[in-house]
Write an enzyme that holds these catalytic residues in place. Structure first.
Site, PDB file in Angstrom:
ATOM      1  CD  GLU A 145      -3.927  -2.228   7.218  1.00 55.79           C
ATOM      2  OE1 GLU A 145      -2.840  -2.531   6.735  1.00 55.79           O
ATOM      3  OE2 GLU A 145      -4.487  -1.149   7.004  1.00 55.79           O
ATOM      4  CG  ASN A 191      -1.787   1.202   1.339  1.00 57.32           C
ATOM      5  OD1 ASN A 191      -1.877   1.984   0.390  1.00 57.32           O
ATOM      6  ND2 ASN A 191      -2.455   1.373   2.479  1.00 57.32           N
ATOM      7  CD1 TRP A 192       4.009   1.135  -2.679  1.00 54.43           C
ATOM      8  CD2 TRP A 192       3.835   2.070  -4.711  1.00 54.43           C
ATOM      9  NE1 TRP A 192       4.827   0.447  -3.538  1.00 54.43           N
ATOM     10  CE2 TRP A 192       4.746   0.994  -4.785  1.00 54.43           C
ATOM     11  CE3 TRP A 192       3.568   2.810  -5.865  1.00 54.43           C
ATOM     12  CZ2 TRP A 192       5.392   0.650  -5.979  1.00 54.43           C
ATOM     13  CZ3 TRP A 192       4.195   2.464  -7.050  1.00 54.43           C
ATOM     14  CH2 TRP A 192       5.098   1.393  -7.106  1.00 54.43           C
ATOM     15  CE  LYS A 193      -0.484   3.464   4.582  1.00 50.26           C
ATOM     16  NZ  LYS A 193      -0.546   3.643   6.016  1.00 50.26           N
ATOM     17  CD  GLU A 228      -3.372   5.768   6.385  1.00 46.83           C
ATOM     18  OE1 GLU A 228      -3.255   5.748   5.153  1.00 46.83           O
ATOM     19  OE2 GLU A 228      -2.496   5.334   7.163  1.00 46.83           O
ATOM     20  CB  SER A 254       4.516  -1.331  12.258  1.00 50.67           C
ATOM     21  OG  SER A 254       4.096   0.020  12.403  1.00 50.67           O
ATOM     22  CG  HIS A 292      -6.170   2.034   4.822  1.00 51.69           C
ATOM     23  ND1 HIS A 292      -5.826   3.043   5.684  1.00 51.69           N
ATOM     24  CD2 HIS A 292      -5.117   1.186   4.786  1.00 51.69           C
ATOM     25  CE1 HIS A 292      -4.600   2.808   6.146  1.00 51.69           C
ATOM     26  NE2 HIS A 292      -4.157   1.687   5.615  1.00 51.69           N
ATOM     27  N   GLY A 323       4.547   1.526   4.934  1.00 56.17           N
ATOM     28  CA  GLY A 323       5.878   2.130   4.882  1.00 56.17           C
ATOM     29  C   GLY A 323       6.960   1.241   4.282  1.00 56.17           C
ATOM     30  N   GLY A 347       1.837   2.705  10.739  1.00 57.75           N
ATOM     31  CA  GLY A 347       2.785   3.804  10.590  1.00 57.75           C
ATOM     32  C   GLY A 347       3.418   4.249  11.894  1.00 57.75           C
TER      33      GLY A 347
HETATM   34  P1  PGA Z   1       2.323   0.567   7.732  1.00 57.14           P
HETATM   35  O1  PGA Z   1       0.901   0.746   7.038  1.00 57.14           O
HETATM   36  O2  PGA Z   1       2.896  -0.730   7.220  1.00 57.14           O
HETATM   37  O3  PGA Z   1       3.110   1.761   7.318  1.00 57.14           O
HETATM   38  O4  PGA Z   1       2.083   0.515   9.207  1.00 57.14           O
HETATM   39  C1  PGA Z   1       0.053  -0.335   6.790  1.00 57.14           C
HETATM   40  C2  PGA Z   1      -1.210   0.157   6.151  1.00 57.14           C
HETATM   41  O5  PGA Z   1      -1.672   1.240   6.507  1.00 57.14           O
HETATM   42  O6  PGA Z   1      -1.780  -0.510   5.268  1.00 57.14           O
END
Ligand code: PGA
Length: 250
Positions: free
Chosen positions: A166, A11-13, A96, A211, A94, A233, A172
């Site tokens: 998640e 997931n590059w966001k 976010e 993470s 997600h 990340g 993150g």
């Molecule tokens: P992260 O994000 O690996 O940076 O914790 C995971 C995600 O939000 O899908």
């Protein structure tokens, strides 16, 4: 992990550029041989075509999709459009999106349904906040999120995609759920799916996100109900993502 084929999604966001994506893709493709997990790269909309053109191995995913099929929805991208551009997967729900775009369980479920209708595979995210975990509400929160999904797309729909656990407090933050914490939740989620359709929950892939790094991936993926990962990340560095895919390919 089990007989289910592992799924690892990047997931590059909101990261990337045409140049940095091209470099990432060359490195990934050159080292991809020998990995047995299913790998998906979820990029911002504007780069999906670049991925489709260059990613000769692995699958392409979007990070969101519209809840509507077509019409006057400025800025939205429909599931049909994603499919038209060669997308295979889409992340829905997600945290976010839930947090910053106020997506409710019902909107998330509708997006998953739209994805399925267009032939996309939805990777549906669920997760609790730190406050909810500390209040002892983890399973109640997750169960409500999952119930909304099952109500709309059923176990069959979910099986065509996958489920991602998640924990919001692990995203993150560098603070990963322990393998035991994650396993406990994955087993409970699978049991809930099982109630809706005896037998088929065994085939459902439930991936962990929050993470995940090369250093902790192997232990997480060794758990019986953890079938891969959703990687934020660490997926920005091709070598790290490859190492995580390798940990899911044993
Ligand atoms: P992260 O994000 O690996 O940076 O914790 C995971 C995600 O939000 O899908």
């Amino acid at each position: 992990m089990s007989e289910r084929r592992a799924l690892v999604a990047a997931n590059w966001k909101m990261h990337g550029s045409r140049a940095s994506n091209a470099a990432w893709l060359s490195e990934f493709i050159a080292a991809r041989d020998g990995l047995t997990c299913e790998a998906v790269v979820c990029a911002p909309y504007v780069y999906l075509q670049q991925l489709r053109d260059q990613l000769t191995v692995g699958q392409v995913g979007a990070q969101d999709v519209a809840a509507n099929t077509a019409g006057a929805f400025t800025g939205d991208v429909s599931a049909e459009m994603l499919r038209d551009c060669g997308c295979d997967w889409v992340i829905v729900g997600h945290s976010e999106r839930r947090q910053w775009h106020h997506e409710t369980d019902q909107i998330v479920a509708l997006k998953a349904e739209r994805a399925l209708q267009a032939g996309l595979r939805p990777l549906v995210c669920v997760g609790e906040t730190l406050q909810q975990r500390e209040a002892g509400e983890t399973m109640a929160v997750l169960s409500a999120q999952l119930a909304a999904i099952l109500h709309r797309i059923g176990v069959e729909g979910l099986l065509r995609g996958g489920l991602a656990y998640e924990p919001v407090w692990a995203i993150g933050t560098g603070r990963t759920a322990t393998a035991q914490q994650a396993q406990e939740v994955h087993a409970a989620l699978r049991a809930q799916v099982q109630q809706g359709a005896s037998g088929s929950a065994n085939a459902l892939r439930i991936v962990y996100g929050g993470s995940v790094k090369p250093a902790n991936a192997r232990e997480l993926f060794a758990q019986p109900d953890i079938d891969g990962g959703l990687i934020g990340g660490a997926s920005l560095v091709a070598g790290d993502f490859l190492a995580i895919c390798a940990a899911a390919s044993v």
